[in-house]
Design an enzyme around this catalytic site. Structure first.
Site, mmCIF file in Angstrom:
data_model
loop_
_atom_site.group_PDB
_atom_site.id
_atom_site.type_symbol
_atom_site.label_atom_id
_atom_site.label_comp_id
_atom_site.label_asym_id
_atom_site.label_seq_id
_atom_site.Cartn_x
_atom_site.Cartn_y
_atom_site.Cartn_z
ATOM 1 N N THR A 1 0.824 -1.201 0.000
ATOM 2 C CA THR A 1 0.000 0.000 0.000
ATOM 3 C C THR A 1 0.866 1.261 0.000
ATOM 4 O O THR A 1 2.088 1.192 0.115
ATOM 5 C CB THR A 1 -1.009 -0.061 1.192
ATOM 6 N N ASN B 1 -2.992 -4.230 -2.451
ATOM 7 C CA ASN B 1 -2.905 -5.215 -1.373
ATOM 8 C C ASN B 1 -1.472 -5.697 -1.199
ATOM 9 O O ASN B 1 -0.611 -4.902 -0.865
ATOM 10 C CB ASN B 1 -3.896 -6.356 -1.550
ATOM 11 N N ASP C 1 -8.790 -9.278 1.057
ATOM 12 C CA ASP C 1 -9.311 -8.468 2.172
ATOM 13 C C ASP C 1 -10.725 -8.874 2.563
ATOM 14 O O ASP C 1 -11.231 -8.443 3.606
ATOM 15 C CB ASP C 1 -9.271 -6.976 1.830
ATOM 16 N N SER D 1 -11.616 -2.663 4.005
ATOM 17 C CA SER D 1 -10.236 -2.173 4.020
ATOM 18 C C SER D 1 -9.872 -1.657 5.411
ATOM 19 O O SER D 1 -10.740 -1.410 6.241
ATOM 20 C CB SER D 1 -10.127 -1.033 3.006
ATOM 21 N N GLY E 1 0.276 -0.380 5.472
ATOM 22 C CA GLY E 1 0.602 -1.328 6.541
ATOM 23 C C GLY E 1 -0.496 -2.316 6.893
ATOM 24 O O GLY E 1 -0.515 -2.833 8.007
#
Ligand code: GLY
Length: 559
Positions: free
Chosen positions: A365, A385, A407, A437, A457
């Site tokens: 990211t 991702n 996710d 997310s 992160g």
């Protein structure tokens, strides 16, 4: 060392701002790559505003930081227009293809297979970044899309130099990059990690960006590029259709707004869990006797609040276009009081339900923060991702696809790539749904100062932004905020994850005595980008996380 020093000097460069007469007003940009920061200023110098700069930065990062974001991915752009104080969130999150279904990542024995949701085109959602580039320019910018994309097109044609960060993440994803000849040809050299300084040239990606520059969103979601994307995805086992691409639309959503100790917090709404979880933790801390607590007790309070808010995240949150989420309750002060009533002030709560799950491992990211010469702001977090996303580039497009489908919760009770475990159906896979997310682009402000903050992160994003906010409220400066050691608890797995430099031995012992399990990571995490405007002193400052290779600048815009 030189880079860190240069970054530090730039970061602490402080200029007189907003009250001064035009055209002497500075702007501030912090991004994860020097070329992206330069692209932002190039566009401001041409008469662009923060929103044009955000388009240029997003596109530049898509070229020069393929480890973190790209045209094949998604993101959230939090906007503040200063002239009328308008704020909104652009939701450019990926959507599940229409042929997606709840059990698509289960193996023959009915168990979730992470390889399916993390590698290759089956793991890719329909991208949102190209739609966001067009929408942001058309609705909020001063310049044309062609102008805003021109730095990125130049970078793709001329190449960018391989860095240590690139090498490290290419090593992490080497097997999957090797498994696709298209990806190998761009990101590796004869199947090996390219040498430091080697140039990565992306001619097909330059052409795809040019199509978007010429035709707007249609240049990506219809026509030749869309044909190539769908044909190659399907050839390699993916399920995208031309209709999926054509039907992708960016959505503008209300931001999540709350307050903490007199500061207004504005952050990302669903389908990001970021804003709700962040406010839930802050609300708990406000209810606790936080300021009067010892440093060890403060750490204990933060950890216990994180545990409760992540437990709710993993139970209640998902795409609000598909499920009903009790957002008002979860972000209310009243509910925070209920959560806090179960916190023992001295010891860790033993009776929460826990299961084993792997620790988060991704370092993916990208985030950037901007305040322009007129006070407009953008806080944007972008993602494909995992590092290098799915590892798959669709032939003839240069577009590296995301693996954001991971996710979703592929199976209740099973950990995703970040160790997050859902215990409900809120975030299960459904056609056209957006995966939940953790991206947390955020503004915090009061009558004295404003901060634009965010970081990559994975599941740790929310707690990094939280710690940054606590530092800001504590009057730390931009460089201190991005540099602070970090710790994280996400309910499951049941331990506090700390950076190698996170706590000293005494602090670790104190937490253990309180009953917390501690897992010391053998590395650092995050790549925070911060811009601060101090209203009292009328100064702008900015800082890029010393853990990364980014660059922050504060300087006068040429026109
Ligand atoms: N893919 C990371 C996130 O959206 O949370």
């Amino acid at each position: 060392m030189f880079r860190t020093l240069a970054c530090l000097l730039l970061s602490i460069a402080i200029f007189s701002t907003i009250a001064q007469a035009k055209p002497e007003m500075p702007a501030a940009i912090a991004t994860a790559h020097p070329l992206a920061t330069q692209a932002g200023f190039e566009i401001l110098d041409q008469g662009g505003n923060a929103f044009d700069a955000a388009v240029a930065i997003t596109a530049a990062l898509a070229v020069v930081e393929p480890t973190g974001s790209g045209l094949g991915g998604g993101g959230f752009w939090l906007l503040h227009r200063d002239s009328d104080q308008f704020q909104t969130m652009l939701d450019g999150r990926e959507k599940a293809p229409s042929a997606a279904h709840r059990n698509m990542y289960l193996d023959k024995s009915g168990k979730a297979d992470p390889k399916l949701s993390l590698n290759g085109p089956l793991s890719a959602g329909i991208p949102g970044v190209p739609a966001a580039l067009a929408h942001l320019t058309e609705q909020y910018g001063n310049l044309s899309l062609a102008q805003n994309l021109s730095p990125a097109i130049r970078y793709a044609q001329q190449g960018f130099a391989v860095t240590e960060h690139y090498q490290k993440l290419a090593q992490f994803r080497l097997d999957v990059l090797r498994s696709y000849s298209t990806s190998q040809a761009i990101f590796l050299k004869n199947g090996q990690i390219p040498a430091l300084g080697e140039m990565i040239i992306q001619t097909d990606l330059a052409n795809t960006l040019q199509q978007i520059a010429n035709q707007g969103r249609d240049g990506f979601y219809t026509g030749k590029i869309a044909d190539k994307l769908v044909k190659n995805v399907q050839k390699q086992g993916g399920i995208w259709t031309l209709e999926d691409l054509k039907n992708y639309h960016l959505v503008e959503r209300k931001t999540i707004v709350g307050n903490y100790k007199g500061y207004r917090i504005t952050s990302a709404n669903l389908p990001s869990s970021g804003g709700i979880t962040l406010l839930s933790i802050l609300n708990q801390l406000e209810t606790l006797p936080f300021d009067a607590a010892s440093p060890s007790q403060q750490q204990h309070f933060i950890i216990e609040a994180m545990r409760r808010s992540y437990r709710d995240r993993n139970h209640y949150l998902g795409d609000s276009d598909f499920i009903t989420v009790p957002t008002i309750k979860l972000t209310s002060k009243h509910y925070a009081k209920q959560l806090v009533s179960t916190i023992n002030f001295d010891t860790a709560t033993p009776n929460m339900i826990f299961k084993k799950s792997p620790a988060a491992k991704g370092e993916d990211t990208s985030h950037f923060s901007v305040i322009d010469q007129n006070g407009n702001r953008v806080s944007a977090t972008l993602s494909i991702n995992y590092p290098f996303g799915s590892g798959f580039v669709a032939k003839g497009t240069g577009v590296l696809l995301n693996d954001e489908m991971d996710d979703f919760s592929s199976q209740q009770g099973n950990a995703n790539g970040y160790g997050l475990i859902a215990d409900s159906s809120a975030n299960e896979i459904a056609p056209n749904k957006r995966p939940l997310s953790s991206m947390t682009p955020t503004f915090i402000e009061n009558n004295k100062k404003i901060m634009v903050i965010g970081t990559p992160g994975g599941s740790r994003i929310i707690t990094m932004v939280l710690l940054g906010i606590l530092d800001f409220v504590d009057d730390k400066n931009a460089l201190q905020i991005v540099s602070e050691p970090r710790f994280h608890h996400q309910h499951l797995p049941n331990y506090v994850q700390i950076e190698s430099s996170g706590f000293n031995d005494n602090e670790t012992e104190q937490l253990k005595l309180r009953g917390h399990s501690i897992k010391k990571l053998n590395r650092q995490y995050g790549n925070m980008q911060v811009v601060i405007y101090n209203k009292a002193t009328q100064q702008l400052s900015a800082a890029s996380d010393p853990r990364g290779e980014g660059e922050s600048q504060v300087r006068i815009v040429k026109r």
